[in-house]
Scaffold this motif. Structure first.
Motif, PDB file in Angstrom:
ATOM      1  N   ARG A  77       0.858  -1.193   0.000  1.00  0.00           N
ATOM      2  CA  ARG A  77       0.000   0.000   0.000  1.00  0.00           C
ATOM      3  C   ARG A  77       0.890   1.238   0.000  1.00  0.00           C
ATOM      4  N   LEU A  78       0.633   2.107  -0.955  1.00  0.00           N
ATOM      5  CA  LEU A  78       1.412   3.333  -1.053  1.00  0.00           C
ATOM      6  C   LEU A  78       0.757   4.405  -0.197  1.00  0.00           C
ATOM      7  N   GLN A  79       1.529   4.993   0.713  1.00  0.00           N
ATOM      8  CA  GLN A  79       1.035   6.045   1.598  1.00  0.00           C
ATOM      9  C   GLN A  79       1.107   7.402   0.895  1.00  0.00           C
ATOM     10  N   ASP A  80       0.431   8.388   1.455  1.00  0.00           N
ATOM     11  CA  ASP A  80       0.408   9.729   0.865  1.00  0.00           C
ATOM     12  C   ASP A  80       1.799  10.338   0.729  1.00  0.00           C
ATOM     13  N   ASN A  81       2.706   9.992   1.651  1.00  0.00           N
ATOM     14  CA  ASN A  81       4.044  10.571   1.607  1.00  0.00           C
ATOM     15  C   ASN A  81       5.000   9.782   0.717  1.00  0.00           C
ATOM     16  N   GLY A  82       4.471   8.811  -0.039  1.00  0.00           N
ATOM     17  CA  GLY A  82       5.296   8.051  -0.967  1.00  0.00           C
ATOM     18  C   GLY A  82       5.932   6.809  -0.374  1.00  0.00           C
ATOM     19  N   VAL A  83       5.695   6.541   0.899  1.00  0.00           N
ATOM     20  CA  VAL A  83       6.240   5.349   1.542  1.00  0.00           C
ATOM     21  C   VAL A  83       5.397   4.143   1.134  1.00  0.00           C
ATOM     22  N   ARG A 128      12.042   3.602  -2.910  1.00  0.00           N
ATOM     23  CA  ARG A 128      13.192   3.731  -2.017  1.00  0.00           C
ATOM     24  C   ARG A 128      12.799   3.722  -0.546  1.00  0.00           C
ATOM     25  N   ALA A 129      11.573   4.086  -0.221  1.00  0.00           N
ATOM     26  CA  ALA A 129      11.110   4.146   1.169  1.00  0.00           C
ATOM     27  C   ALA A 129      10.096   3.030   1.387  1.00  0.00           C
ATOM     28  N   VAL A 130      10.520   2.001   2.140  1.00  0.00           N
ATOM     29  CA  VAL A 130       9.676   0.823   2.321  1.00  0.00           C
ATOM     30  C   VAL A 130       9.570   0.469   3.797  1.00  0.00           C
ATOM     31  N   THR A 135      15.009  13.776   4.577  1.00  0.00           N
ATOM     32  CA  THR A 135      15.931  12.685   4.240  1.00  0.00           C
ATOM     33  C   THR A 135      15.950  12.414   2.749  1.00  0.00           C
ATOM     34  N   GLY A 136      14.979  12.973   2.042  1.00  0.00           N
ATOM     35  CA  GLY A 136      14.896  12.701   0.610  1.00  0.00           C
ATOM     36  C   GLY A 136      14.169  11.406   0.327  1.00  0.00           C
ATOM     37  N   LEU A 137      13.818  10.683   1.391  1.00  0.00           N
ATOM     38  CA  LEU A 137      13.098   9.425   1.233  1.00  0.00           C
ATOM     39  C   LEU A 137      11.627   9.697   1.426  1.00  0.00           C
ATOM     40  N   GLY A 138      10.832   8.809   0.912  1.00  0.00           N
ATOM     41  CA  GLY A 138       9.395   8.964   1.033  1.00  0.00           C
ATOM     42  C   GLY A 138       8.769   9.360  -0.284  1.00  0.00           C
ATOM     43  N   GLN A 139       9.577   9.780  -1.198  1.00  0.00           N
ATOM     44  CA  GLN A 139       9.058  10.136  -2.522  1.00  0.00           C
ATOM     45  C   GLN A 139       9.389   9.010  -3.485  1.00  0.00           C
TER      46      GLN A 139
END
Length: 121
Positions: free
Chosen positions: A6-12, A42-44, A115-119
């Motif tokens: 499931r992809l979250q709103d913040n891209g995680v 990249r963000a899991v 952190t640049g992560l989450g997208q």
């Protein structure tokens, strides 16, 4: 094996592992499903609620997943571990290798915009 993404709103990307065991008997299926869901993310977060046992093969699969994400500048956060699995991770010192959060919400918040992560990659 049930592994949902499931992809979250913040891209995680949150992967929900709904299996009693992560071991040599289901390792190949786990790796294949994880690969198909992660793609270039990249963000899991791996939600391990319900997992009661992880053997050395399962740990190896998680380490492989972490390395794959790290190679592209990403990260993996584990969450919702049972007491037994958390104790195993601490005994094997894997809590020093993996980022572990108590809840899914905490795990998702570990990826901040700074952190640049989450997208999406």
């Amino acid at each position: 094996m049930e592994l949902n993404g499931r992809l979250q709103d913040n891209g995680v990307l949150v992967l929900e592992l709904r299996e009693d065991n992560l071991d040599a008997t289901n390792l190949r299926v786990f790796k294949d499903l994880a690969q198909s869901l992660i793609q270039e993310r990249r963000a899991v977060v791996l939600d391990m609620a319900g997992v009661q046992f992880v053997d050395s093969a399962g740990l190896g699969a998680l380490i492989s997943l972490l390395r794959q994400l790290n190679a592209r500048g990403g990260d993996l956060v584990l969450c919702e571990m049972s007491r037994a699995v958390r104790a195993l991770f601490e005994l094997m010192r894997m809590h020093r290798v993996f980022r572990i959060a108590e809840s899914r919400q905490d795990a998702c918040q570990a990826f901040t915009p700074s952190t640049g992560l989450g997208q999406a990659a």
